[in-house]
Design a protein around this motif. Structure first.
Motif, PDB file in Angstrom:
ATOM      1  N   ALA A  94      16.629  -0.022   6.447  1.00  0.00           N
ATOM      2  CA  ALA A  94      16.718  -0.087   7.906  1.00  0.00           C
ATOM      3  C   ALA A  94      15.645   0.781   8.547  1.00  0.00           C
ATOM      4  N   ARG A  95      15.372   1.949   7.936  1.00  0.00           N
ATOM      5  CA  ARG A  95      14.327   2.816   8.488  1.00  0.00           C
ATOM      6  C   ARG A  95      12.967   2.118   8.449  1.00  0.00           C
ATOM      7  N   GLU A  96      12.661   1.446   7.361  1.00  0.00           N
ATOM      8  CA  GLU A  96      11.387   0.731   7.266  1.00  0.00           C
ATOM      9  C   GLU A  96      11.241  -0.276   8.400  1.00  0.00           C
ATOM     10  N   ILE A  97      12.286  -1.035   8.630  1.00  0.00           N
ATOM     11  CA  ILE A  97      12.240  -2.084   9.650  1.00  0.00           C
ATOM     12  C   ILE A  97      12.066  -1.482  11.044  1.00  0.00           C
ATOM     13  N   GLN A 154      10.419   2.200  23.748  1.00  0.00           N
ATOM     14  CA  GLN A 154      11.398   1.135  23.496  1.00  0.00           C
ATOM     15  C   GLN A 154      12.720   1.815  23.148  1.00  0.00           C
ATOM     16  N   GLN A 155      13.545   2.023  24.161  1.00  0.00           N
ATOM     17  CA  GLN A 155      14.729   2.860  24.007  1.00  0.00           C
ATOM     18  C   GLN A 155      15.774   2.263  23.058  1.00  0.00           C
ATOM     19  N   THR A 156      15.904   0.953  23.043  1.00  0.00           N
ATOM     20  CA  THR A 156      16.904   0.342  22.161  1.00  0.00           C
ATOM     21  C   THR A 156      16.555   0.576  20.696  1.00  0.00           C
ATOM     22  N   LEU A 157      15.295   0.357  20.341  1.00  0.00           N
ATOM     23  CA  LEU A 157      14.857   0.638  18.975  1.00  0.00           C
ATOM     24  C   LEU A 157      14.992   2.123  18.647  1.00  0.00           C
ATOM     25  N   ALA A 207       1.208  -1.100   8.502  1.00  0.00           N
ATOM     26  CA  ALA A 207       0.834   0.203   7.936  1.00  0.00           C
ATOM     27  C   ALA A 207       2.031   1.137   7.879  1.00  0.00           C
ATOM     28  N   MET A 208       2.873   1.102   8.922  1.00  0.00           N
ATOM     29  CA  MET A 208       4.067   1.950   8.908  1.00  0.00           C
ATOM     30  C   MET A 208       5.041   1.491   7.837  1.00  0.00           C
ATOM     31  N   HIS A 210       4.378  -0.030   5.069  1.00  0.00           N
ATOM     32  CA  HIS A 210       3.832   0.372   3.765  1.00  0.00           C
ATOM     33  C   HIS A 210       4.057   1.862   3.526  1.00  0.00           C
ATOM     34  N   HIS A 211       3.828   2.666   4.552  1.00  0.00           N
ATOM     35  CA  HIS A 211       3.980   4.117   4.419  1.00  0.00           C
ATOM     36  C   HIS A 211       5.423   4.508   4.121  1.00  0.00           C
ATOM     37  N   VAL A 212       6.362   3.998   4.921  1.00  0.00           N
ATOM     38  CA  VAL A 212       7.768   4.354   4.726  1.00  0.00           C
ATOM     39  C   VAL A 212       8.280   3.804   3.402  1.00  0.00           C
ATOM     40  N   GLY A 213       7.827   2.609   3.028  1.00  0.00           N
ATOM     41  CA  GLY A 213       8.223   2.048   1.738  1.00  0.00           C
ATOM     42  C   GLY A 213       7.704   2.871   0.572  1.00  0.00           C
ATOM     43  N   SER A 214       6.483   3.378   0.692  1.00  0.00           N
ATOM     44  CA  SER A 214       5.914   4.224  -0.367  1.00  0.00           C
ATOM     45  C   SER A 214       6.696   5.519  -0.509  1.00  0.00           C
ATOM     46  N   ALA A 215       7.096   6.093   0.620  1.00  0.00           N
ATOM     47  CA  ALA A 215       7.902   7.316   0.578  1.00  0.00           C
ATOM     48  C   ALA A 215       9.249   7.047  -0.088  1.00  0.00           C
ATOM     49  N   ARG A 216       9.836   5.890   0.210  1.00  0.00           N
ATOM     50  CA  ARG A 216      11.126   5.533  -0.411  1.00  0.00           C
ATOM     51  C   ARG A 216      10.969   5.370  -1.911  1.00  0.00           C
TER      52      ARG A 216
END
Length: 230
Positions: A94-97, A154-157, A207-208, A210-216
Motif C-alpha cells: 500500500a505504501r508503494e502505491i 492531495q489531501q485524500t492521498l 521512480a518512487m 522503484h525506490h520504495v519497492g527496493s527499500a522493501r
C-alpha cells in the motif's frame, strides 16, 4: 471572566498539554524503534516516564490502540505492535502505491518554493552520505518523503498514507547487518527529484515506486510465493 472560570480554563489547558505530551512522546518512541515489537507497556512505567496521571496515560494508550501503534488484550496488557509477514507485506505494498501517486501529483503541483526545499534536503542527504553520517541521512530521507507528500497537495492521498504504520514495519523487519544507507538509495532519490523538477508525473511515480519497492526488498521479509504442491 471570573477567577473560577480562568482557573478551570487553565486546568483544562494543562490537562490537554499533559495528554499531548504522553501521546506524542510514546508515539515517537514507537516510531523511532526504541521500543521493540511485542514489548509489554505498563501504565505504571509509562506514567513515571512521562510524569502524567494513570488516567491521562490510559487515554493516550486508548488512542494509540485505536490507531494501531499498540495492541491491548485481556490478560496480556498493552504491547507495542508487531506484524506478521503477511500484514507487513500488505502495508508495504500500500505504501508503494500511495507514495508513487503522491510523487506523481508533486510533479504536477509542487510550487517553486517546495522544489527548492526538496533540492536543499537532497543536497543535505548527499553531504551526509559523503561523510558517512547515517543518522543525518536518515533524517533527510524522512524529511524528503514528507516534503514530497506535502508538495502533492492531495489531501485524500496524504490522509490514507498517514494511516499506514510502515515505519513500525520497517523497524521490525530491517536488516541490521545491511549497509546503511542502502546502495542506490541516493540515486533513487535523485531520480525522483529530477522527475518532479521536469514536471513528469509518470516518471516521478515510477521512480518512487522503484525506490520504495527496493527499500522493501532490502528488509528481512520473505514475500516469495509458496512453491506449488505436487
Amino acid at each position: 471572566m471570573d477567577s473560577d472560570s480562568i482557573d478551570a480554563e487553565s486546568g483544562a489547558k494543562a490537562s490537554g498539554n499533559r495528554y499531548s505530551h504522553a501521546y506524542e512522546g510514546l508515539r515517537a518512541l514507537l516510531l523511532s524503534g526504541s521500543i521493540a515489537p511485542g514489548t509489554r507497556l505498563t501504565e505504571a512505567d509509562l506514567t513515571r516516564m512521562f510524569d502524567v496521571s494513570r488516567s491521562t496515560m490510559r487515554t493516550a494508550l486508548a488512542r494509540l490502540t485505536q490507531e494501531g501503534y499498540v495492541t491491548s488484550e485481556v490478560n496480556r496488557g498493552v504491547r507495542a505492535r508487531s506484524f506478521s509477514e503477511e500484514e507487513a507485506a500488505d502495508i508495504l505494498e500500500a505504501r508503494e502505491i500511495l507514495e508513487a501517486a503522491l510523487a506523481g501529483k508533486a510533479a504536477e503541483r509542487a510550487t517553486a518554493e517546495e522544489i527548492e526545499e526538496l533540492r536543499s534536503t537532497l543536497q543535505e542527504m548527499e553531504e551526509a552520505q559523503s561523510r558517512g553520517d547515517q543518522e543525518a541521512y536518515s533524517r533527510g530521507n524522512r524529511r524528503l518523503h514528507q516534503q514530497i507528500k506535502l508538495a502533492a497537495h492531495q489531501q485524500t492521498l496524504a490522509r490514507a498514507h498517514d494511516t499506514l504504520l510502515y515505519p513500525l514495519v520497517m523497524r521490525q523487519y530491517r536488516n541490521l547487518a545491511a549497509r546503511h544507507p542502502r546502495a542506490g538509495s541516493l540515486d533513487e532519490h535523485q531520480a525522483i527529484f529530477l522527475a518532479i523538477v521536469t514536471r513528469n508525473p509518470d516518471a516521478a511515480a515510477a521512480a518512487m515506486r522503484h525506490h520504495v519497492g527496493s527499500a522493501r526488498r532490502a528488509l528481512l521479509l520473505d514475500t516469495s510465493p509458496e512453491p506449488p504442491v505436487g
